[in-house]
Structures are given as C-alpha cells and as structure tokens.
Design a protein around this motif. Structure first.
Motif, PDB file in Angstrom:
ATOM      1  N   GLY A  27      28.553 -31.795 -79.330  1.00  0.00           N
ATOM      2  CA  GLY A  27      30.003 -31.817 -79.361  1.00  0.00           C
ATOM      3  C   GLY A  27      30.679 -30.919 -78.345  1.00  0.00           C
ATOM      4  O   GLY A  27      31.895 -30.711 -78.404  1.00  0.00           O
ATOM      5  N   PHE A  28      29.898 -30.394 -77.377  1.00  0.00           N
ATOM      6  CA  PHE A  28      30.482 -29.541 -76.351  1.00  0.00           C
ATOM      7  C   PHE A  28      30.870 -30.365 -75.120  1.00  0.00           C
ATOM      8  O   PHE A  28      30.119 -31.250 -74.694  1.00  0.00           O
ATOM      9  N   GLU A  29      32.008 -30.044 -74.542  1.00  0.00           N
ATOM     10  CA  GLU A  29      32.436 -30.646 -73.286  1.00  0.00           C
ATOM     11  C   GLU A  29      32.105 -29.649 -72.169  1.00  0.00           C
ATOM     12  O   GLU A  29      32.861 -28.706 -71.917  1.00  0.00           O
ATOM     13  N   ALA A  30      30.965 -29.849 -71.540  1.00  0.00           N
ATOM     14  CA  ALA A  30      30.458 -28.868 -70.578  1.00  0.00           C
ATOM     15  C   ALA A  30      30.854 -29.224 -69.147  1.00  0.00           C
ATOM     16  O   ALA A  30      30.858 -30.395 -68.763  1.00  0.00           O
ATOM     17  N   THR A  31      31.180 -28.203 -68.371  1.00  0.00           N
ATOM     18  CA  THR A  31      31.464 -28.343 -66.946  1.00  0.00           C
ATOM     19  C   THR A  31      30.529 -27.412 -66.181  1.00  0.00           C
ATOM     20  O   THR A  31      30.301 -26.267 -66.602  1.00  0.00           O
ATOM     21  N   LEU A  32      29.978 -27.908 -65.082  1.00  0.00           N
ATOM     22  CA  LEU A  32      29.081 -27.107 -64.248  1.00  0.00           C
ATOM     23  C   LEU A  32      29.808 -26.659 -62.986  1.00  0.00           C
ATOM     24  O   LEU A  32      30.461 -27.460 -62.328  1.00  0.00           O
ATOM     25  N   ILE A  33      29.679 -25.373 -62.669  1.00  0.00           N
ATOM     26  CA  ILE A  33      30.203 -24.851 -61.401  1.00  0.00           C
ATOM     27  C   ILE A  33      29.091 -24.033 -60.742  1.00  0.00           C
ATOM     28  O   ILE A  33      28.629 -23.044 -61.317  1.00  0.00           O
ATOM     29  N   PRO A  34      28.643 -24.427 -59.552  1.00  0.00           N
ATOM     30  CA  PRO A  34      27.597 -23.649 -58.866  1.00  0.00           C
ATOM     31  C   PRO A  34      28.151 -22.338 -58.327  1.00  0.00           C
ATOM     32  O   PRO A  34      29.259 -22.298 -57.793  1.00  0.00           O
ATOM     33  N   VAL A  35      27.387 -21.274 -58.502  1.00  0.00           N
ATOM     34  CA  VAL A  35      27.837 -19.963 -58.011  1.00  0.00           C
ATOM     35  C   VAL A  35      26.863 -19.370 -56.994  1.00  0.00           C
ATOM     36  O   VAL A  35      27.154 -18.342 -56.385  1.00  0.00           O
ATOM     37  N   LEU A  36      25.720 -20.034 -56.815  1.00  0.00           N
ATOM     38  CA  LEU A  36      24.708 -19.521 -55.890  1.00  0.00           C
ATOM     39  C   LEU A  36      24.367 -20.542 -54.820  1.00  0.00           C
ATOM     40  O   LEU A  36      24.349 -21.745 -55.069  1.00  0.00           O
ATOM     41  N   SER A  37      24.098 -20.035 -53.637  1.00  0.00           N
ATOM     42  CA  SER A  37      23.438 -20.806 -52.587  1.00  0.00           C
ATOM     43  C   SER A  37      22.182 -20.036 -52.208  1.00  0.00           C
ATOM     44  O   SER A  37      22.028 -18.859 -52.564  1.00  0.00           O
ATOM     45  N   PHE A  38      21.287 -20.701 -51.481  1.00  0.00           N
ATOM     46  CA  PHE A  38      20.012 -20.060 -51.159  1.00  0.00           C
ATOM     47  C   PHE A  38      19.689 -20.212 -49.677  1.00  0.00           C
ATOM     48  O   PHE A  38      19.937 -21.253 -49.082  1.00  0.00           O
ATOM     49  N   GLU A  39      19.151 -19.157 -49.123  1.00  0.00           N
ATOM     50  CA  GLU A  39      18.639 -19.178 -47.756  1.00  0.00           C
ATOM     51  C   GLU A  39      17.148 -18.881 -47.813  1.00  0.00           C
ATOM     52  O   GLU A  39      16.726 -17.948 -48.516  1.00  0.00           O
ATOM     53  N   PHE A  40      16.371 -19.666 -47.087  1.00  0.00           N
ATOM     54  CA  PHE A  40      14.918 -19.489 -47.130  1.00  0.00           C
ATOM     55  C   PHE A  40      14.448 -18.568 -46.012  1.00  0.00           C
ATOM     56  O   PHE A  40      14.992 -18.571 -44.904  1.00  0.00           O
ATOM     57  N   LEU A  41      13.440 -17.771 -46.333  1.00  0.00           N
ATOM     58  CA  LEU A  41      12.957 -16.723 -45.437  1.00  0.00           C
ATOM     59  C   LEU A  41      11.441 -16.806 -45.280  1.00  0.00           C
ATOM     60  O   LEU A  41      10.742 -17.330 -46.151  1.00  0.00           O
ATOM     61  N   SER A  42      10.942 -16.286 -44.178  1.00  0.00           N
ATOM     62  CA  SER A  42       9.494 -16.063 -43.975  1.00  0.00           C
ATOM     63  C   SER A  42       8.647 -17.317 -44.187  1.00  0.00           C
ATOM     64  O   SER A  42       7.492 -17.222 -44.610  1.00  0.00           O
ATOM     65  N   LEU A  43       9.216 -18.476 -43.903  1.00  0.00           N
ATOM     66  CA  LEU A  43       8.462 -19.710 -44.168  1.00  0.00           C
ATOM     67  C   LEU A  43       7.198 -19.848 -43.308  1.00  0.00           C
ATOM     68  O   LEU A  43       6.175 -20.317 -43.819  1.00  0.00           O
ATOM     69  N   PRO A  44       7.209 -19.447 -42.022  1.00  0.00           N
ATOM     70  CA  PRO A  44       5.950 -19.539 -41.261  1.00  0.00           C
ATOM     71  C   PRO A  44       4.818 -18.709 -41.878  1.00  0.00           C
ATOM     72  O   PRO A  44       3.675 -19.173 -41.960  1.00  0.00           O
ATOM     73  N   SER A  45       5.147 -17.512 -42.317  1.00  0.00           N
ATOM     74  CA  SER A  45       4.143 -16.651 -42.944  1.00  0.00           C
ATOM     75  C   SER A  45       3.663 -17.249 -44.266  1.00  0.00           C
ATOM     76  O   SER A  45       2.463 -17.248 -44.562  1.00  0.00           O
ATOM     77  N   PHE A  46       4.598 -17.788 -45.043  1.00  0.00           N
ATOM     78  CA  PHE A  46       4.236 -18.406 -46.323  1.00  0.00           C
ATOM     79  C   PHE A  46       3.370 -19.641 -46.091  1.00  0.00           C
ATOM     80  O   PHE A  46       2.385 -19.883 -46.793  1.00  0.00           O
ATOM     81  N   SER A  47       3.722 -20.425 -45.078  1.00  0.00           N
ATOM     82  CA  SER A  47       2.953 -21.626 -44.757  1.00  0.00           C
ATOM     83  C   SER A  47       1.509 -21.279 -44.407  1.00  0.00           C
ATOM     84  O   SER A  47       0.564 -21.965 -44.819  1.00  0.00           O
ATOM     85  N   GLU A  48       1.339 -20.190 -43.678  1.00  0.00           N
ATOM     86  CA  GLU A  48      -0.005 -19.756 -43.306  1.00  0.00           C
ATOM     87  C   GLU A  48      -0.812 -19.382 -44.550  1.00  0.00           C
ATOM     88  O   GLU A  48      -1.998 -19.728 -44.663  1.00  0.00           O
TER      89      GLU A  48
END
Length: 264
Positions: A27-48
């Motif tokens: 019975g709840f009327e829910a609304t979603l609001i995003p508050v975060l964005s993400f930036e990815f880091l160190s992907l070459p090192s992680f890939s290795e």
C-alpha cells in the motif's frame, strides 16, 4: 502512503523496480530518486589481477558496482571470450563471496557462482567467510574508496589474507537538488525517506532538511542496513527502521511496522 527511496531505479525481468513493486503490495506509493553516481578507477590494474586467478583464493563482492567493474574490464580489454572459455572456470574453482541478492544476481550474470548472498551486510559476510576457510592465497576484494573496515579487520584478525583494490568512487548525482525540489513541489512531505548508503545520506541530507523545514519531524527515516543506520544516528536523526535484510521484502516489512507504530 507516500514514501521516498533515495536509490537508482533498477528494472527487473518484469520491467519494474522490485522496490516499487514490493512496497506497492503493502500500500505504499514509492518514488525513487538517485543520489549517487559512480566513477571507475584502476581498471587496468584490476583487469591484470582478474587475468591471474591462480594468485588468489577467491573473490569478495560487497556491491553491484564492483561487479560492474569486472564487466568493464572485460569489455575494455577484449577479454570477454577469454573469460567465457577459461578465466570464468578458473575463478569458479575458487570461492566467490557476495553480500546481498542484487550483487549475487550480477555475479551470476557474469558466469560466477556466488556464496553468502543471504548475508545481509559485510559483517555477516565476514563471519561467514571466517567460518568457512582460511585460504593460503589472498581473497581479492574490489571495493570503493569509502569502504567499511569491519570486513577487512575481521578477516585480518582471523588470519585470512585479503588483497583489496579500489575500483570505483561515489560522487553526488548531478540531479539530486532538482529532483528533490520537484518531488517536494508535487508530492509534499513524504511519510518516510529511506537511505541506501552513508554516502547517499551525506549528499542529500542538506537538501532534505531545507525542503522539509519544521516538518522534518513528521518524516520516518529508514536505513537499508546497519552502516547507513549508524550514519543517520551520527547526524542526530532518529532511525525509525533498519531493514532486516537489504531487499525489497526486508524494507517493506520494516516500513510497515515503523509507519504503523504510534508516535510517543
């Protein structure tokens, strides 16, 4: 009853966010609001590191973003085929630990078997890992810049080796203020606001306080887990509900109890 959830909308196989659907059943009327964005880091090192499963005892994922970092590594380095035909099986020969069903679902989508999904938070997952094994090789733990110290400390105390690598950072969503202004203008003061991370709380609380004014005492504040509940309490806000598990069902049950409870 109107409730506000500060999270990204995520459609499931039915084409609807599972939180919207589950709360609607109550019975709840829910609304979603995003508050975060993400930036990815160190992907070459992680890939290795992902290319050398023989150097690790397994993987630990405590957020969907860390799994997305794996997908990005595979795409950027053209390793998708290698992953399908060899790397995936080598990692599956080890143990892949996760927190929560959302993370487990993404882990399954990249072909890995997940353990510990029912552990609702990092502390419970750490207990699960400690009860399972003490591998000679370190567990690889891709994480964000702001990570809880409970899991690493518990593993260290038990002598379980772990190697963490920072693969993403949280930044404020550019539309926080505009979206909150629009919500309050159209919907008014919500009966409840649920925060999904300490970072999300930090980025949105000032706007919520300004928009709510003296009516802020009417709002029941909810947290998706214990670390977010602690962050709310640290801000001096009453925590009316902490979801028993970080799931739509866990939140719906908690909100139902919190919003039915009479005010003292």
């Amino acid at each position: 009853m109107k409730v506000l959830l500060l999270k990204d909308p995520k459609e499931d196989d039915c084409g609807q966010d599972p939180y919207i659907r589950e709360l609607g059943l109550y019975g709840f009327e829910a609304t979603l609001i995003p508050v975060l964005s993400f930036e990815f880091l160190s992907l070459p090192s992680f890939s290795e590191k992902l290319s050398h499963p023989e150097g690790y005892g397994g993987l630990i994922f405590t957020s969907p973003r860390a799994v997305e970092a794996v997908e990005l590594c595979l795409e950027k380095d053209n390793k998708t085929e290698v992953w399908k035909h060899s790397l995936k099986e080598k990692w599956n020969a080890k143990t892949v630990y996760v927190v929560g069903n959302a993370t487990a679902s993404l882990v399954n989508k990249i072909g890995l078997d997940a353990e510990g999904a029912n552990c609702g938070n990092a502390e419970k997952l750490a207990e699960y890992i400690c009860s399972r094994e003490s591998p000679a090789l370190p567990l690889l733990f891709p994480c964000g810049t702001v990570k809880g110290e409970i899991l690493p400390q518990m593993l260290k105390d038990r002598g379980i080796p772990m190697e963490s690598i920072t693969v993403y950072q949280k930044v404020p969503h550019p539309g926080i203020q505009v979206n909150l202004n629009s919500y309050y203008a159209k919907q008014g003061i919500p009966a409840s606001i649920t925060f999904f991370s300490p970072s999300g709380l930090a980025y949105s609380l000032k706007h919520i306080q300004e928009l709510s004014g003296d009516n802020i005492d009417r709002i029941k504040f909810a947290a998706i887990g214990p670390s977010t509940a602690r962050a709310l309490a640290a801000q001096g806000l009453p925590v009316s509900c902490t979801a028993e598990s970080p799931t739509p069902q866990g939140l719906a049950t908690g909100l139902l109890l919190a919003l039915e409870a009479p005010r003292c």
